[in-house]
Motif scaffolding. Structure first.
Motif, PDB file in Angstrom:
ATOM      1  N   ASP A  92      15.859   2.894  -2.435  1.00  0.00           N
ATOM      2  CA  ASP A  92      14.402   2.933  -2.528  1.00  0.00           C
ATOM      3  C   ASP A  92      13.866   3.938  -1.513  1.00  0.00           C
ATOM      4  OD1 ASP A  92      13.607   0.471  -4.343  1.00  0.00           O
ATOM      5  OD2 ASP A  92      15.229  -0.203  -3.046  1.00  0.00           O
ATOM      6  N   TYR A  93      12.951   4.811  -1.992  1.00  0.00           N
ATOM      7  CA  TYR A  93      12.414   5.856  -1.133  1.00  0.00           C
ATOM      8  C   TYR A  93      10.890   5.821  -1.170  1.00  0.00           C
ATOM      9  CZ  TYR A  93      17.162   7.736  -1.401  1.00  0.00           C
ATOM     10  OH  TYR A  93      18.528   7.897  -1.336  1.00  0.00           O
ATOM     11  N   LEU A  94      10.275   5.894   0.005  1.00  0.00           N
ATOM     12  CA  LEU A  94       8.820   5.930   0.112  1.00  0.00           C
ATOM     13  C   LEU A  94       8.326   7.337  -0.206  1.00  0.00           C
ATOM     14  CD1 LEU A  94       6.139   4.550   0.956  1.00  0.00           C
ATOM     15  CD2 LEU A  94       6.626   5.295   3.305  1.00  0.00           C
ATOM     16  N   LEU A  95       7.337   7.437  -1.097  1.00  0.00           N
ATOM     17  CA  LEU A  95       6.796   8.723  -1.520  1.00  0.00           C
ATOM     18  C   LEU A  95       5.357   8.888  -1.047  1.00  0.00           C
ATOM     19  CD1 LEU A  95       8.009   8.752  -5.240  1.00  0.00           C
ATOM     20  CD2 LEU A  95       9.186   9.692  -3.239  1.00  0.00           C
ATOM     21  N   LYS A 121       0.805  -1.222   0.000  1.00  0.00           N
ATOM     22  CA  LYS A 121       0.000   0.000   0.000  1.00  0.00           C
ATOM     23  C   LYS A 121       0.838   1.273   0.000  1.00  0.00           C
ATOM     24  CE  LYS A 121      -4.027  -2.131   2.217  1.00  0.00           C
ATOM     25  NZ  LYS A 121      -5.023  -2.044   3.296  1.00  0.00           N
ATOM     26  N   GLY A 122       2.137   1.144  -0.276  1.00  0.00           N
ATOM     27  CA  GLY A 122       3.008   2.312  -0.376  1.00  0.00           C
ATOM     28  C   GLY A 122       3.547   2.447  -1.789  1.00  0.00           C
ATOM     29  N   THR A 123       3.983   3.650  -2.153  1.00  0.00           N
ATOM     30  CA  THR A 123       4.575   3.897  -3.470  1.00  0.00           C
ATOM     31  C   THR A 123       6.033   4.285  -3.266  1.00  0.00           C
ATOM     32  OG1 THR A 123       2.473   4.653  -4.388  1.00  0.00           O
ATOM     33  CG2 THR A 123       4.473   5.290  -5.566  1.00  0.00           C
ATOM     34  N   TYR A 124       6.926   3.613  -3.985  1.00  0.00           N
ATOM     35  CA  TYR A 124       8.361   3.803  -3.825  1.00  0.00           C
ATOM     36  C   TYR A 124       9.007   4.249  -5.124  1.00  0.00           C
ATOM     37  CZ  TYR A 124       7.761   1.200   0.548  1.00  0.00           C
ATOM     38  OH  TYR A 124       7.356   0.779   1.788  1.00  0.00           O
ATOM     39  N   ALA A 125      10.085   5.017  -4.985  1.00  0.00           N
ATOM     40  CA  ALA A 125      10.929   5.380  -6.117  1.00  0.00           C
ATOM     41  C   ALA A 125      12.256   4.649  -5.952  1.00  0.00           C
ATOM     42  CB  ALA A 125      11.166   6.884  -6.153  1.00  0.00           C
ATOM     43  N   HIS A 126      12.676   3.954  -7.003  1.00  0.00           N
ATOM     44  CA  HIS A 126      13.973   3.278  -6.995  1.00  0.00           C
ATOM     45  C   HIS A 126      14.928   4.093  -7.855  1.00  0.00           C
ATOM     46  CE1 HIS A 126      16.761  -0.147  -6.793  1.00  0.00           C
ATOM     47  NE2 HIS A 126      17.088   0.210  -8.040  1.00  0.00           N
ATOM     48  N   THR A 127      16.069   4.489  -7.300  1.00  0.00           N
ATOM     49  CA  THR A 127      16.978   5.391  -7.992  1.00  0.00           C
ATOM     50  C   THR A 127      18.117   4.630  -8.669  1.00  0.00           C
ATOM     51  OG1 THR A 127      18.460   5.734  -6.097  1.00  0.00           O
ATOM     52  CG2 THR A 127      16.488   7.134  -6.248  1.00  0.00           C
TER      53      THR A 127
END
Length: 251
Positions: free
Chosen positions: A180-183, A169-175
């Motif tokens: 990985d960062y929770l947005l 239920k979370g949205t993450y950005a992988h760089t």
């Protein structure tokens, strides 16, 4: 009440359809170009209401009404700045500035319901509106995201992001650095915020940066598997219903 969506960006059209469904409004059909719309209007019963994007892939949507007499009421959906839209209030039910807000969409639909008898006989002065839009404003997409790390706020440029994905239920950005960062956003909201030539939603779980694709492999059930430069946590699969659009996007 039946609604027709005319929008050239398919993710935006699908998002608008989902928003309407929450309001209990049925979408009769979705169209994505001037030529497709003209053909559809010539062969189908016209809807009560049209949600109309102004700039389509093959021209201004006003060209539809040069070829077909449409009696439906219209709500414009557009990325143009507000200063260029004053004429719309005189010539249509309403306009919605992208990215479209749920409350604004609900208010526009309620406005249509109140003025429905008059709305379906509105005569739009398209020539005046075309003049206002002679110098269109280029669409602005999100250039960076922020995330909280402890007591600090970190900024992440979209150029650094290989993919966005949902998990628990979370949205993450992988760089590109493999972090990985929770947005504080959702993949549905990202459909309106990301530049469509660079990012593509391959499934319900993933948005992919075209520059991060290392390899594309045929997979089971007519799907595709993607290998990214640094993201290796899980298999990245293009959903079968997205494969055709994905191949077009690559070109």
């Amino acid at each position: 009440m039946k609604v027709l969506i005319i929008e050239d960006e398919k993710p935006s059209a699908r998002r608008l359809q989902r928003m309407l469904e929450k309001l209990g409004v049925t979408t009769q059909h979705m169209l994505h170009s001037v030529s497709e719309a003209i053909q559809w209007f010539n062969n189908n019963t016209h809807p009560d209401l049209i949600l109309l994007d102004i700039q389509l892939s093959d021209g201004l949507s006003f060209e539809i009404f040069d070829a077909v007499e449409v009696k439906s009421a219209i709500i414009f959906t557009t990325a143009f700045d507000e200063y260029a839209l004053q004429a719309f209030k005189l010539n249509s039910i309403d306009y919605l500035l992208k990215p479209i807000d749920d409350d604004e969409l609900q208010a526009a639909v309620e406005k249509y319901k109140k003025v429905k008898p008059q709305a379906n006989n509105v005569q739009l002065n398209f020539e005046d509106i075309k003049k206002l839009l002679s110098n269109p404003v280029e669409r602005e997409y999100k250039k960076r995201f922020t995330t909280k790390i402890g007591q600090h706020i970190k900024m992440i440029s979209v150029d650094e992001i290989e993919c966005f994905y949902s998990e628990n239920k979370g949205t993450y950005a992988h760089t590109v650095e493999g972090r990985d960062y929770l947005l504080d956003t959702t993949l549905e909201e990202l459909e309106e915020e990301l530049e469509p030539q660079t990012f593509f939603r391959i499934s319900r779980k993933y948005f992919i940066n075209i520059n991060a694709i290392k390899d594309i492999i045929s997979y089971t059930n007519s799907r595709l598997q993607l290998k990214l430069n640094s993201y290796k946590d899980q298999e990245v699969i293009v959903a079968r219903e997205r494969v055709k659009d994905f191949k077009v996007w690559l070109e």
